[in-house]
Design a protein around this motif. Structure first.
Motif, PDB file in Angstrom:
ATOM      1  N   GLN A 163      71.738  20.223-106.787  1.00 54.67           N
ATOM      2  CA  GLN A 163      72.238  19.027-106.104  1.00 54.67           C
ATOM      3  C   GLN A 163      73.519  18.530-106.766  1.00 54.67           C
ATOM      4  O   GLN A 163      74.467  18.147-106.090  1.00 54.67           O
ATOM      5  N   GLU A 164      73.529  18.546-108.097  1.00 52.81           N
ATOM      6  CA  GLU A 164      74.747  18.125-108.800  1.00 52.81           C
ATOM      7  C   GLU A 164      75.894  19.083-108.508  1.00 52.81           C
ATOM      8  O   GLU A 164      77.037  18.671-108.362  1.00 52.81           O
ATOM      9  N   ALA A 165      75.568  20.367-108.425  1.00 50.56           N
ATOM     10  CA  ALA A 165      76.616  21.354-108.138  1.00 50.56           C
ATOM     11  C   ALA A 165      77.243  21.079-106.777  1.00 50.56           C
ATOM     12  O   ALA A 165      78.466  21.115-106.615  1.00 50.56           O
ATOM     13  N   VAL A 166      76.398  20.766-105.801  1.00 45.67           N
ATOM     14  CA  VAL A 166      76.909  20.485-104.455  1.00 45.67           C
ATOM     15  C   VAL A 166      77.719  19.192-104.450  1.00 45.67           C
ATOM     16  O   VAL A 166      78.793  19.120-103.854  1.00 45.67           O
ATOM     17  N   ALA A 167      77.239  18.175-105.166  1.00 40.68           N
ATOM     18  CA  ALA A 167      77.987  16.912-105.231  1.00 40.68           C
ATOM     19  C   ALA A 167      79.352  17.143-105.869  1.00 40.68           C
ATOM     20  O   ALA A 167      80.370  16.605-105.418  1.00 40.68           O
ATOM     21  N   TYR A 168      79.373  17.962-106.901  1.00 41.95           N
ATOM     22  CA  TYR A 168      80.635  18.285-107.577  1.00 41.95           C
ATOM     23  C   TYR A 168      81.599  18.956-106.599  1.00 41.95           C
ATOM     24  O   TYR A 168      82.759  18.594-106.484  1.00 41.95           O
ATOM     25  N   LEU A 169      81.087  19.939-105.870  1.00 43.34           N
ATOM     26  CA  LEU A 169      81.923  20.669-104.911  1.00 43.34           C
ATOM     27  C   LEU A 169      82.433  19.768-103.788  1.00 43.34           C
ATOM     28  O   LEU A 169      83.593  19.835-103.392  1.00 43.34           O
ATOM     29  N   LYS A 170      81.526  18.929-103.294  1.00 48.23           N
ATOM     30  CA  LYS A 170      81.928  18.039-102.195  1.00 48.23           C
ATOM     31  C   LYS A 170      82.999  17.063-102.669  1.00 48.23           C
ATOM     32  O   LYS A 170      83.952  16.768-101.942  1.00 48.23           O
ATOM     33  N   THR A 171      82.833  16.561-103.887  1.00 47.20           N
ATOM     34  CA  THR A 171      83.815  15.620-104.423  1.00 47.20           C
ATOM     35  C   THR A 171      85.165  16.305-104.610  1.00 47.20           C
ATOM     36  O   THR A 171      86.210  15.784-104.227  1.00 47.20           O
ATOM     37  N   LEU A 172      85.113  17.509-105.172  1.00 51.60           N
ATOM     38  CA  LEU A 172      86.357  18.250-105.393  1.00 51.60           C
ATOM     39  C   LEU A 172      87.040  18.553-104.055  1.00 51.60           C
ATOM     40  O   LEU A 172      88.258  18.437-103.917  1.00 51.60           O
ATOM     41  N   ARG A 173      86.232  18.917-103.075  1.00 55.38           N
ATOM     42  CA  ARG A 173      86.771  19.217-101.743  1.00 55.38           C
ATOM     43  C   ARG A 173      87.456  17.983-101.165  1.00 55.38           C
ATOM     44  O   ARG A 173      88.567  18.037-100.643  1.00 55.38           O
ATOM     45  N   SER A 174      86.771  16.865-101.282  1.00 53.88           N
ATOM     46  CA  SER A 174      87.324  15.615-100.780  1.00 53.88           C
ATOM     47  C   SER A 174      88.646  15.296-101.500  1.00 53.88           C
ATOM     48  O   SER A 174      89.630  14.892-100.867  1.00 53.88           O
ATOM     49  N   ILE A 175      88.686  15.510-102.799  1.00 57.58           N
ATOM     50  CA  ILE A 175      89.900  15.200-103.574  1.00 57.58           C
ATOM     51  C   ILE A 175      91.065  16.109-103.168  1.00 57.58           C
ATOM     52  O   ILE A 175      92.169  15.627-102.922  1.00 57.58           O
ATOM     53  N   VAL A 176      90.828  17.408-103.044  1.00 57.79           N
ATOM     54  CA  VAL A 176      91.962  18.286-102.674  1.00 57.79           C
ATOM     55  C   VAL A 176      92.460  17.975-101.263  1.00 57.79           C
ATOM     56  O   VAL A 176      93.653  18.077-100.978  1.00 57.79           O
ATOM     57  N   ARG A 177      91.541  17.532-100.403  1.00 54.13           N
ATOM     58  CA  ARG A 177      91.963  17.148 -99.051  1.00 54.13           C
ATOM     59  C   ARG A 177      92.740  15.829 -99.071  1.00 54.13           C
ATOM     60  O   ARG A 177      93.737  15.682 -98.372  1.00 54.13           O
ATOM     61  N   TYR A 178      92.291  14.877 -99.895  1.00 55.25           N
ATOM     62  CA  TYR A 178      93.037  13.618-100.050  1.00 55.25           C
ATOM     63  C   TYR A 178      94.460  13.902-100.542  1.00 55.25           C
ATOM     64  O   TYR A 178      95.413  13.265-100.103  1.00 55.25           O
ATOM     65  N   LEU A 179      94.543  14.855-101.475  1.00 57.33           N
ATOM     66  CA  LEU A 179      95.850  15.153-102.054  1.00 57.33           C
ATOM     67  C   LEU A 179      96.715  15.990-101.113  1.00 57.33           C
ATOM     68  O   LEU A 179      97.909  16.159-101.345  1.00 57.33           O
ATOM     69  N   GLY A 180      96.086  16.538-100.070  1.00 57.41           N
ATOM     70  CA  GLY A 180      96.832  17.352 -99.110  1.00 57.41           C
ATOM     71  C   GLY A 180      97.306  18.676 -99.685  1.00 57.41           C
ATOM     72  O   GLY A 180      98.345  19.199 -99.295  1.00 57.41           O
ATOM     73  N   ILE A 181      96.517  19.253-100.622  1.00 60.76           N
ATOM     74  CA  ILE A 181      96.966  20.503-101.233  1.00 60.76           C
ATOM     75  C   ILE A 181      96.117  21.700-100.815  1.00 60.76           C
ATOM     76  O   ILE A 181      96.452  22.840-101.096  1.00 60.76           O
ATOM     77  N   CYS A 182      94.984  21.445-100.144  1.00 60.51           N
ATOM     78  CA  CYS A 182      94.078  22.527 -99.745  1.00 60.51           C
ATOM     79  C   CYS A 182      93.267  21.985 -98.577  1.00 60.51           C
ATOM     80  O   CYS A 182      92.894  20.810 -98.586  1.00 60.51           O
ATOM     81  N   ASP A 183      93.010  22.815 -97.560  1.00 61.77           N
ATOM     82  CA  ASP A 183      92.287  22.261 -96.415  1.00 61.77           C
ATOM     83  C   ASP A 183      90.774  22.230 -96.635  1.00 61.77           C
ATOM     84  O   ASP A 183      90.033  21.676 -95.822  1.00 61.77           O
ATOM     85  N   GLY A 184      90.308  22.846 -97.705  1.00 60.81           N
ATOM     86  CA  GLY A 184      88.901  22.728 -98.074  1.00 60.81           C
ATOM     87  C   GLY A 184      87.928  23.445 -97.142  1.00 60.81           C
ATOM     88  O   GLY A 184      86.731  23.228 -97.209  1.00 60.81           O
ATOM     89  N   ASN A 185      88.449  24.322 -96.312  1.00 65.78           N
ATOM     90  CA  ASN A 185      87.595  25.005 -95.336  1.00 65.78           C
ATOM     91  C   ASN A 185      86.820  26.151 -95.998  1.00 65.78           C
ATOM     92  O   ASN A 185      87.372  27.205 -96.294  1.00 65.78           O
ATOM     93  N   MET A 186      85.528  25.937 -96.229  1.00 70.68           N
ATOM     94  CA  MET A 186      84.736  26.953 -96.939  1.00 70.68           C
ATOM     95  C   MET A 186      84.466  28.178 -96.081  1.00 70.68           C
ATOM     96  O   MET A 186      84.372  29.286 -96.587  1.00 70.68           O
ATOM     97  N   GLU A 187      84.309  27.974 -94.775  1.00 74.59           N
ATOM     98  CA  GLU A 187      84.030  29.120 -93.908  1.00 74.59           C
ATOM     99  C   GLU A 187      85.219  30.078 -93.822  1.00 74.59           C
ATOM    100  O   GLU A 187      85.049  31.284 -93.779  1.00 74.59           O
ATOM    101  N   GLU A 188      86.419  29.510 -93.813  1.00 76.45           N
ATOM    102  CA  GLU A 188      87.606  30.366 -93.772  1.00 76.45           C
ATOM    103  C   GLU A 188      87.999  30.841 -95.164  1.00 76.45           C
ATOM    104  O   GLU A 188      88.984  31.563 -95.328  1.00 76.45           O
ATOM    105  N   GLY A 189      87.243  30.398 -96.160  1.00 76.73           N
ATOM    106  CA  GLY A 189      87.492  30.867 -97.518  1.00 76.73           C
ATOM    107  C   GLY A 189      88.593  30.133 -98.248  1.00 76.73           C
ATOM    108  O   GLY A 189      89.057  30.586 -99.288  1.00 76.73           O
TER     109      GLY A 189
END
Ligand code: ADP
Ligand code: MG
Ligand code: ZN
Length: 477
Positions: A163-189
């Motif tokens: 659960q912590e691992a997923v929370a970490y990933l979700k937070t990181l995903r949200s941050i890179v998207r906020y910063l506009g540096i990565c689209d965070g799309n896990m399905e597209e890799g």
């Protein structure tokens, strides 16, 4: 015996630069195979790579946002290994001097905050992609992805549950998207994660033997793969067996992991500084400029939403997960200053439609002004909340037109005029003398029936509050 899981994640975030890390080839996703390639990214002899400045800036954005220490001087290194999707037989990465070290990602689970430390953040190029066709005795290779910039973000082994691992990933995903540096799309890799996991007796300070898990392309997969692996390792230890250090692949079909290869030692890669690239040298002024441009990050924004708008932690966290949605909320509240009503409508109706269409609010036709207008129409009782949800909102959302216009076009405005409604109420009572008698004899439940009749006569446009009051008055006379 009680066990504790120890997890460290290596996340690869594909940067949304227009061109690749060392050449001007496009990074666009989904183009025909091998149409975005050149001598540099296909590793032809004699070519000279030049680093993409934007990619460096993106790396700095993330590093500064996460409080990492920036190395003003860092080095690109060759990491040697053979693989058919790696045209040069080495990957250009960073080794002993990465662009940033340290920093942390703050996560929140059930209202509890926790900081996960980072080891390093470094820049590297992506490899190509193998495409396997089971019906053929060979595979294809697509080099469009070769040379696309990646950031590798390596966490310390400070995560202790799936659960912590997923929370970490979700937070990181949200941050890179906020910063506009990565689209965070896990399905597209565009956001990938390797999870390192070991177990140890609870309370022990020593680390157990770790296993590296690959091939997980959704949060669910990461969670399931880790849960399975933790159980498997505990099982081995309880049977008196040893955990072998290896790389394992997650198989979603069976929801289990199986061995892929033994773990190479770092020195197998024979890293050395890439002689074709100069060191990355940064000056403080650039760092200051990037720092000054950083947006408010998701967790800070969530906190502010709770404070400034009186929202619950749950509401605030959903509204701030995506920067675009948070912006939409704030824009709407500026026009219609009732945060709770705006939040309620977004969390239920707006998100339902966005999820249905798999889009972001910025890709929809809905505008903050439309939502504000709609809520105002409800507040002024021009339309009921039911009509707003069932008819006006869906149409405003689909067509991208103002709710006022829809109400006018479709003649949906609620009838609130006492005079008109009283006349219709009297008519209904006159037409139903039997029911009126039964009501007056004590069957008060019939009120609903009369209201229904009034609604029928007005095509559902009568203001139910007014109708209820008028009918009660007339019947109690
Ligand atoms: P490697 O050289 O095998 O890639 P690293 O030391 O670079 O190993 O660590 C890679 C990742 O594995 C990091 O995220 C780190 O936190 C994590 N890690 C290291 N040791 C362990 C362990 N014993 N159990 C779980 N995770 C670990
Ligand atoms: Mg590693
Ligand atoms: Zn190229």
């Amino acid at each position: 015996m009680e066990f504790e899981a120890v997890i460290g994640l290596e996340v690869h975030a594909q940067l949304t630069t227009k061109s690749k890390l060392f050449c001007s080839c496009s990074t666009k996703f989904g183009s025909a195979s091998n149409t975005q390639v050149c001598p540099i990214c296909t590793g032809q002899p004699g070519v000279l790579p030049v680093i993409n400045k934007k990619a460096v800036e993106y790396a700095l954005k993330l590093a500064l946002a996460l409080g990492s220490k920036i190395n003003l001087y860092s080095v690109m290194a060759r990491k040697h290994y053979f693989y058919p999707d790696l045209p040069k037989n080495y990957q250009i990465s960073q080794y002993d001097i990465p662009i940033a070290v340290g920093g942390e990602v703050e996560i929140e689970i059930d209202g509890k905050r926790k900081k996960i430390g980072l080891t390093r953040i470094h820049l590297e190029e992506d490899a190509g992609k193998l495409i396997h066709d089971e019906r053929q005795p060979y595979s294809y290779v697509d080099f469009n992805r070769a040379g696309i910039p990646l950031l590798e973000i390596v966490s310390k082994p400070e995560i202790h549950s799936p659960q912590e691992a997923v929370a970490y990933l979700k937070t990181l995903r949200s941050i890179v998207r906020y910063l506009g540096i990565c689209d965070g799309n896990m399905e597209e890799g565009s956001l990938r994660c390797d999870a390192n996991v070991s177990v140890r007796p609870k309370g022990s300070k020593e680390f157990g033997t770790k296993v590296e898990l690959k091939n997980m392309n959704s949060f669910k997969h990461v969670e399931r793969a880790l849960a399975y692996e933790i159980k498997r390792q505990i099982g081995l230890i309880l049977e008196g067996k040893e955990v072998i250090q290896e790389t394992r692949l997650y198989d979603e079909a069976t929801q289990t992991t199986h061995p892929m290869r033994g773990k190479e030692e770092a020195h197998d890669y024979c890293y050395f500084p890439d002689p074709d690239l100069i060191e990355i040298q940064l000056d403080e002024a650039l760092l200051e400029r990037i720092k000054g441009d950083l947006p408010e990050l998701p967790l800070q924004r969530k906190e502010r939403f709770e404070r400034a708008y009186g929202l619950s932690s749950y509401e605030a966290s959903i509204l701030t997960e995506e920067r675009t949605l948070a912006d939409f909320f704030e824009e709407t509240v500026k026009i219609y200053p009732n945060p709770k009503a705006v939040s309620n409508f977004i969390l239920t109706e707006v998100l339902r439609y966005l999820n249905r269409d798999h889009i972001d609010i910025s890709q929809s036709k809905l505008k903050p002004a439309y939502l504000a207008e709609l809520l105002e129409l409800v507040e002024k009782e021009t339309i009921s909340i039911t009509l707003a949800k069932q008819q006006v909102f869906p149409e405003a959302y689909e067509r991208g037109v103002s709710p006022k216009q829809i109400v006018e076009e479709r003649n949906l405005a609620q009838e609130s005029s006492e005079e008109t409604l009283k006349r219709i109420c009297e008519e209904v009572l006159r037409e139903n003398p039997g029911e009126v008698q039964r009501y007056r004899d004590g069957k008060k439940g019939l009120l609903g029936y009369f209201v229904g009749q009034v609604m029928k006569k007005t095509q559902g446009k009568a203001n139910p509050k007014v109708v209820n009051r008028l009918l009660t008055e007339l019947l109690e006379q």
